[in-house]
Design a protein around this motif. Sequence first.
Motif, mmCIF file in Angstrom:
data_model
loop_
_atom_site.group_PDB
_atom_site.id
_atom_site.type_symbol
_atom_site.label_atom_id
_atom_site.label_comp_id
_atom_site.label_asym_id
_atom_site.label_seq_id
_atom_site.Cartn_x
_atom_site.Cartn_y
_atom_site.Cartn_z
ATOM 1 N N ASP A 81 0.836 -1.206 0.000
ATOM 2 C CA ASP A 81 0.000 0.000 0.000
ATOM 3 C C ASP A 81 0.875 1.262 0.000
ATOM 4 O OD1 ASP A 81 -2.260 1.460 -0.115
ATOM 5 O OD2 ASP A 81 -2.760 1.327 2.021
ATOM 6 N N ARG A 82 1.869 1.248 -0.860
ATOM 7 C CA ARG A 82 2.747 2.392 -1.016
ATOM 8 C C ARG A 82 2.714 2.869 -2.464
ATOM 9 N NH1 ARG A 82 8.534 1.226 1.503
ATOM 10 N NH2 ARG A 82 8.708 3.435 0.914
ATOM 11 N N LYS A 83 3.009 4.136 -2.660
ATOM 12 C CA LYS A 83 2.969 4.710 -3.996
ATOM 13 C C LYS A 83 4.134 4.190 -4.830
ATOM 14 C CE LYS A 83 2.845 9.121 -6.448
ATOM 15 N NZ LYS A 83 2.888 10.603 -6.319
ATOM 16 N N VAL A 84 3.820 3.781 -6.046
ATOM 17 C CA VAL A 84 4.853 3.273 -6.946
ATOM 18 C C VAL A 84 5.708 4.449 -7.420
ATOM 19 C CG1 VAL A 84 5.303 2.017 -9.084
ATOM 20 C CG2 VAL A 84 3.325 1.419 -7.682
ATOM 21 N N PRO A 85 7.024 4.379 -7.284
ATOM 22 C CA PRO A 85 7.874 5.494 -7.723
ATOM 23 C C PRO A 85 7.806 5.679 -9.233
ATOM 24 C CG PRO A 85 9.217 3.579 -7.177
ATOM 25 C CD PRO A 85 7.816 3.258 -6.739
ATOM 26 N N SER A 86 7.961 6.927 -9.651
ATOM 27 C CA SER A 86 7.927 7.244 -11.079
ATOM 28 C C SER A 86 9.139 6.629 -11.766
ATOM 29 C CB SER A 86 7.900 8.756 -11.279
ATOM 30 O OG SER A 86 7.885 9.076 -12.644
ATOM 31 N N ARG A 87 8.895 5.980 -12.884
ATOM 32 C CA ARG A 87 9.970 5.301 -13.601
ATOM 33 C C ARG A 87 10.101 5.911 -14.998
ATOM 34 N NH1 ARG A 87 8.272 0.776 -12.890
ATOM 35 N NH2 ARG A 87 9.641 0.012 -11.234
ATOM 36 N N VAL A 88 11.334 6.117 -15.421
ATOM 37 C CA VAL A 88 11.591 6.686 -16.745
ATOM 38 C C VAL A 88 11.291 5.631 -17.801
ATOM 39 C CG1 VAL A 88 13.337 7.726 -18.231
ATOM 40 C CG2 VAL A 88 13.342 8.205 -15.774
ATOM 41 N N THR A 89 10.573 6.026 -18.829
ATOM 42 C CA THR A 89 10.266 5.092 -19.900
ATOM 43 C C THR A 89 11.488 4.907 -20.797
ATOM 44 O OG1 THR A 89 9.434 6.858 -21.319
ATOM 45 C CG2 THR A 89 7.853 5.792 -19.849
ATOM 46 N N ASN A 90 11.432 3.878 -21.614
ATOM 47 C CA ASN A 90 12.552 3.601 -22.521
ATOM 48 C C ASN A 90 12.763 4.722 -23.525
ATOM 49 O OD1 ASN A 90 13.018 1.104 -21.295
ATOM 50 N ND2 ASN A 90 11.525 0.078 -22.621
ATOM 51 N N GLY A 91 11.664 5.297 -24.014
ATOM 52 C CA GLY A 91 11.793 6.405 -24.950
ATOM 53 C C GLY A 91 12.438 7.628 -24.320
ATOM 54 N N GLU A 92 12.041 7.935 -23.091
ATOM 55 C CA GLU A 92 12.638 9.078 -22.402
ATOM 56 C C GLU A 92 14.118 8.841 -22.102
ATOM 57 O OE1 GLU A 92 8.685 10.750 -20.038
ATOM 58 O OE2 GLU A 92 10.006 9.250 -19.106
ATOM 59 N N LEU A 93 14.465 7.605 -21.752
ATOM 60 C CA LEU A 93 15.875 7.293 -21.503
ATOM 61 C C LEU A 93 16.702 7.423 -22.781
ATOM 62 C CD1 LEU A 93 17.877 6.362 -19.342
ATOM 63 C CD2 LEU A 93 17.343 3.995 -19.978
ATOM 64 N N LEU A 94 16.140 6.947 -23.902
ATOM 65 C CA LEU A 94 16.832 7.094 -25.175
ATOM 66 C C LEU A 94 16.991 8.565 -25.541
ATOM 67 C CD1 LEU A 94 18.040 5.914 -27.760
ATOM 68 C CD2 LEU A 94 15.714 5.738 -28.681
ATOM 69 N N ALA A 95 15.967 9.362 -25.281
ATOM 70 C CA ALA A 95 16.048 10.797 -25.561
ATOM 71 C C ALA A 95 17.136 11.448 -24.722
ATOM 72 C CB ALA A 95 14.700 11.449 -25.277
ATOM 73 N N GLN A 96 17.267 11.023 -23.473
ATOM 74 C CA GLN A 96 18.314 11.574 -22.616
ATOM 75 C C GLN A 96 19.701 11.246 -23.159
ATOM 76 O OE1 GLN A 96 17.994 10.275 -18.562
ATOM 77 N NE2 GLN A 96 19.980 11.128 -17.972
ATOM 78 N N TYR A 97 19.919 10.007 -23.582
ATOM 79 C CA TYR A 97 21.222 9.621 -24.135
ATOM 80 C C TYR A 97 21.533 10.396 -25.409
ATOM 81 C CZ TYR A 97 21.201 5.679 -20.870
ATOM 82 O OH TYR A 97 21.177 4.908 -19.744
ATOM 83 N N MET A 98 20.546 10.567 -26.278
ATOM 84 C CA MET A 98 20.777 11.295 -27.526
ATOM 85 C C MET A 98 21.112 12.750 -27.266
ATOM 86 S SD MET A 98 17.997 9.797 -30.220
ATOM 87 C CE MET A 98 18.196 8.156 -30.924
ATOM 88 N N ALA A 99 20.429 13.361 -26.306
ATOM 89 C CA ALA A 99 20.705 14.759 -25.991
ATOM 90 C C ALA A 99 22.115 14.925 -25.432
ATOM 91 C CB ALA A 99 19.675 15.294 -25.009
ATOM 92 N N GLU A 100 22.532 14.017 -24.576
ATOM 93 C CA GLU A 100 23.890 14.091 -24.031
ATOM 94 C C GLU A 100 24.931 13.857 -25.121
ATOM 95 O OE1 GLU A 100 23.987 11.253 -20.912
ATOM 96 O OE2 GLU A 100 22.659 12.399 -19.570
ATOM 97 N N ALA A 101 24.615 12.924 -26.044
ATOM 98 C CA ALA A 101 25.554 12.682 -27.144
ATOM 99 C C ALA A 101 25.668 13.901 -28.036
ATOM 100 C CB ALA A 101 25.100 11.468 -27.955
ATOM 101 N N ALA A 102 24.562 14.583 -28.324
ATOM 102 C CA ALA A 102 24.603 15.780 -29.165
ATOM 103 C C ALA A 102 25.379 16.897 -28.490
ATOM 104 C CB ALA A 102 23.186 16.241 -29.473
ATOM 105 N N SER A 103 25.203 17.008 -27.172
ATOM 106 C CA SER A 103 25.926 18.042 -26.445
ATOM 107 C C SER A 103 27.436 17.801 -26.480
ATOM 108 C CB SER A 103 25.441 18.097 -25.001
ATOM 109 O OG SER A 103 26.180 19.040 -24.246
#
Length: 445
Positions: A81-103
């Motif tokens: 009976d606890r709140k499920v923590p927010s989890r990053v989706t695969n698409g959002e994780l891929l977007a994060q990697y691409m943004a860091e690579a572009a930077s």
Amino acid sequence: MDFNMKKLASDAGIFFTRAVQFTEEKFGQAEKTELDAHFENLLARADSTKNWTERILRQTEVLLQPNPSARVEEFLYEKLDRKVPSRVTNGELLAQYMAEAASELGPTTPYGTTLVKVSEAEKRLGAAERDFIHAASVSFLTPLRNFLEGDWKTISKERRLLQNRRLDLDACKARLKKAKAAEAKASTVPDFQETRPRNYILSASASATLDDTSRPPPWAEWKEKHPGGWRPPCFFLLPLTPSVTQARGCLSLPEDRKLWNDEVDKAEQELRVAQTEFDRQAEVTRLLLEGISSTHVNHLRCLHEFVKSQTTYYAQCYRHMLDLQKQLGRFPGTFVGTPEPASPPLSSTSPTTAAATMPVVPAVASLAPPGEAALCLEEVAPSTSGTRKARVLYDYEAADSSELALLADELITVYSLPGMDPDWLIGERGNKKGKVPVTYLELLS
């Protein structure tokens, strides 16, 4: 811990009795109360609903969350009976990697600029996926879980109670049957000499007296020898258990018959009570089982909501990727190499096959300003090879004035110009003219 030994012993005895009764029913040695055909159909329908609901629920969870570890984690959070923590989706994780690579690789380079654009699209896809998971969980998974953890547990509890009532009823029927048989046997008292009870010990003098009636009683001789007073030697019975017996006209009280009559009356009373409780429980269980139809209606509504949310999700994905391809197609010098022709065959493409193919926005070859492109298009004439009719497969929004906006299923006239990009054609609709992508068209022969 304080154990109630009497209750424990009573429960163990009931369990053993139930096991014996079940075994006798399996071997056909005990009577079993059968339910009517309609009730059996309701039971089978309820079991099928429960089984398929569990399967659909598990597979939908796999669809929404393919990671087994993540599913186990969410399950534990729900049980605690606890709140499920927010989890990053695969698409959002891929977007994060691409943004860091572009930077790191240089956001001003063609590759870095493309990485930024794709990362933004993937981020939007991840957000759409998160919305879809939430909507599907609320509108579809939660009602299925509520049925399995709420309504079905109530139905199972009432079914177990009905099973116990049926066993009690069958036990009462068997007890009454035995009591009536014993009563019928006790109603006919046999002759003592013919059927002497085995649990009685008869004295020798009494046995001799009963066996030979022609001889004078043995106490007559004893009376002659004792004139002062005589006391006849009484024959006696030594009972091992209480019973009713008859010996040469001496009839004892019919206690056995009375006891068996009381036993029959008691068994009949218990049977009436057991039958009443069984009928009441059967009616309660029947009403719950008939409520499965309402459950089907509710699940049907939830299924429509699930399809609606899934349709919205895929439409968002298509729109985001379509915008991304348009943006990538307008980047000059983004791709190096010869582009593959994307135009479908002229005569072999059927409407069904063409509609099933996702459109790909081709790159724009002309880098002329919109005004000049519009002017050139107005001045050009159809090629000498002639024009063709084409049916539009998908809606297309014109990026600038050099392109022609399209609506699905409309017919336009198309033709090509010398030196023009093979992924584009000139389309005409009435007085309007502009470039149109080939992949959005079905060329008619």
